[in-house]
Design a protein around this motif. Structure first.
Motif, PDB file in Angstrom:
ATOM      1  N   THR A 148       0.818  -1.214   0.000  1.00 10.74           N
ATOM      2  CA  THR A 148       0.000   0.000   0.000  1.00 10.74           C
ATOM      3  C   THR A 148       0.848   1.258   0.000  1.00 10.74           C
ATOM      4  N   GLU A 149       2.113   1.154   0.429  1.00  8.76           N
ATOM      5  CA  GLU A 149       2.975   2.325   0.520  1.00  8.76           C
ATOM      6  C   GLU A 149       4.250   2.246  -0.299  1.00  8.76           C
ATOM      7  N   PHE A 150       4.754   1.038  -0.544  1.00  2.00           N
ATOM      8  CA  PHE A 150       6.068   0.912  -1.149  1.00  2.00           C
ATOM      9  C   PHE A 150       5.970   0.247  -2.516  1.00  2.00           C
ATOM     10  N   ALA A 151       6.564   0.893  -3.518  1.00  2.00           N
ATOM     11  CA  ALA A 151       6.501   0.394  -4.895  1.00  2.00           C
ATOM     12  C   ALA A 151       7.194  -0.956  -5.017  1.00  2.00           C
ATOM     13  N   TRP A 152       8.323  -1.148  -4.342  1.00  2.00           N
ATOM     14  CA  TRP A 152       9.040  -2.417  -4.444  1.00  2.00           C
ATOM     15  C   TRP A 152       8.189  -3.568  -3.923  1.00  2.00           C
ATOM     16  N   ALA A 153       7.434  -3.341  -2.843  1.00  2.00           N
ATOM     17  CA  ALA A 153       6.564  -4.394  -2.304  1.00  2.00           C
ATOM     18  C   ALA A 153       5.416  -4.674  -3.261  1.00  2.00           C
ATOM     19  N   HIS A 154       4.930  -3.633  -3.921  1.00  4.41           N
ATOM     20  CA  HIS A 154       3.865  -3.802  -4.899  1.00  4.41           C
ATOM     21  C   HIS A 154       4.348  -4.686  -6.049  1.00  4.41           C
ATOM     22  N   LEU A 155       5.584  -4.452  -6.509  1.00  7.48           N
ATOM     23  CA  LEU A 155       6.148  -5.263  -7.590  1.00  7.48           C
ATOM     24  C   LEU A 155       6.364  -6.703  -7.143  1.00  7.48           C
ATOM     25  N   VAL A 156       6.869  -6.892  -5.926  1.00  9.04           N
ATOM     26  CA  VAL A 156       7.084  -8.247  -5.405  1.00  9.04           C
ATOM     27  C   VAL A 156       5.753  -8.978  -5.265  1.00  9.04           C
ATOM     28  N   LEU A 157       4.731  -8.288  -4.775  1.00  7.80           N
ATOM     29  CA  LEU A 157       3.414  -8.903  -4.611  1.00  7.80           C
ATOM     30  C   LEU A 157       2.826  -9.289  -5.965  1.00  7.80           C
ATOM     31  N   ARG A 158       2.968  -8.415  -6.954  1.00  7.48           N
ATOM     32  CA  ARG A 158       2.455  -8.715  -8.297  1.00  7.48           C
ATOM     33  C   ARG A 158       3.194  -9.914  -8.895  1.00  7.48           C
ATOM     34  N   TRP A 159       4.538  -9.975  -8.718  1.00  7.89           N
ATOM     35  CA  TRP A 159       5.328 -11.094  -9.219  1.00  7.89           C
ATOM     36  C   TRP A 159       4.913 -12.389  -8.524  1.00  7.89           C
ATOM     37  N   THR A 160       4.685 -12.318  -7.204  1.00 13.90           N
ATOM     38  CA  THR A 160       4.288 -13.498  -6.432  1.00 13.90           C
ATOM     39  C   THR A 160       2.924 -14.010  -6.883  1.00 13.90           C
ATOM     40  N   LYS A 161       1.988 -13.107  -7.091  1.00 12.02           N
ATOM     41  CA  LYS A 161       0.659 -13.508  -7.566  1.00 12.02           C
ATOM     42  C   LYS A 161       0.755 -14.212  -8.911  1.00 12.02           C
ATOM     43  N   ARG A 162       1.598 -13.681  -9.792  1.00  7.42           N
ATOM     44  CA  ARG A 162       1.762 -14.293 -11.109  1.00  7.42           C
ATOM     45  C   ARG A 162       2.363 -15.692 -10.986  1.00  7.42           C
ATOM     46  N   LYS A 163       3.377 -15.860 -10.132  1.00 10.21           N
ATOM     47  CA  LYS A 163       4.023 -17.161  -9.968  1.00 10.21           C
ATOM     48  C   LYS A 163       3.078 -18.175  -9.324  1.00 10.21           C
ATOM     49  N   VAL A 164       2.284 -17.752  -8.348  1.00  7.75           N
ATOM     50  CA  VAL A 164       1.318 -18.652  -7.718  1.00  7.75           C
ATOM     51  C   VAL A 164       0.270 -19.083  -8.732  1.00  7.75           C
TER      52      VAL A 164
END
Length: 152
Positions: A87-103
């Motif tokens: 919600t606040e950090f762009a790097w976490a947003h990218l990691v979360l998006r990458w994780t969702k894609r991999k799952v």
């Protein structure tokens, strides 16, 4: 309405509410803080907000890591902490998006009939080997625990 002067030129996509263009550029739009407007207006208050979000996210992720070995939904908590950070950090947003894609990819792969068949065969072979080893142990030593064996 299209005028004659721009006929044949590539028109750009319409801009969205945050000024980003629609289409491929929308995914590359800069990350925007989800903090309330009055917090974003004051730099020191916004920094405090970000520190608070980081600490809360870290606590949730820490609890998730603990729940990997203790009872509880460890991975759910880890992903929830990552979502809090996103919600606040762009790097976490990218990691979360990458994780969702991999799952998503892993789930699709697990549903593949060939992969499921292979997993069932490997599990069956593993259970057969484990059963044979347990059967041999029981035939040789009975229900005696390994540390209570007198003669070897």
């Amino acid at each position: 309405m299209n005028t004659g002067s721009d006929h044949g030129t590539h028109e750009s996509a319409p801009a969205g509410p945050d000024g980003a263009t629609a289409g491929a550029d929308a995914q590359e739009a800069p990350h925007v803080s989800k903090a309330p407007a009055f917090i974003k207006a004051n730099r020191s208050l916004h920094l405090s907000w970000q520190v608070g979000v980081f600490v809360v996210g870290l606590a949730v992720i820490g609890a998730g890591i603990a729940m990997l070995v203790l009872p509880g939904p460890g991975w759910v908590a880890i992903f929830a902490g990552l979502a809090i950070w996103a919600t606040e950090f762009a790097w976490a947003h990218l990691v979360l998006r990458w994780t969702k894609r991999k799952v998503s990819e892993a789930a699709q792969k697990a549903l593949d009939p060939k992969v499921r068949r292979r997993n069932i065969i490997l599990t069956s072979v593993g259970l057969a080997i484990a059963g044979a080893l347990i059967g041999f142990y029981l035939w040789k030593y009975g229900l005696t625990l390994p540390w209570n064996l007198k003669d070897q």
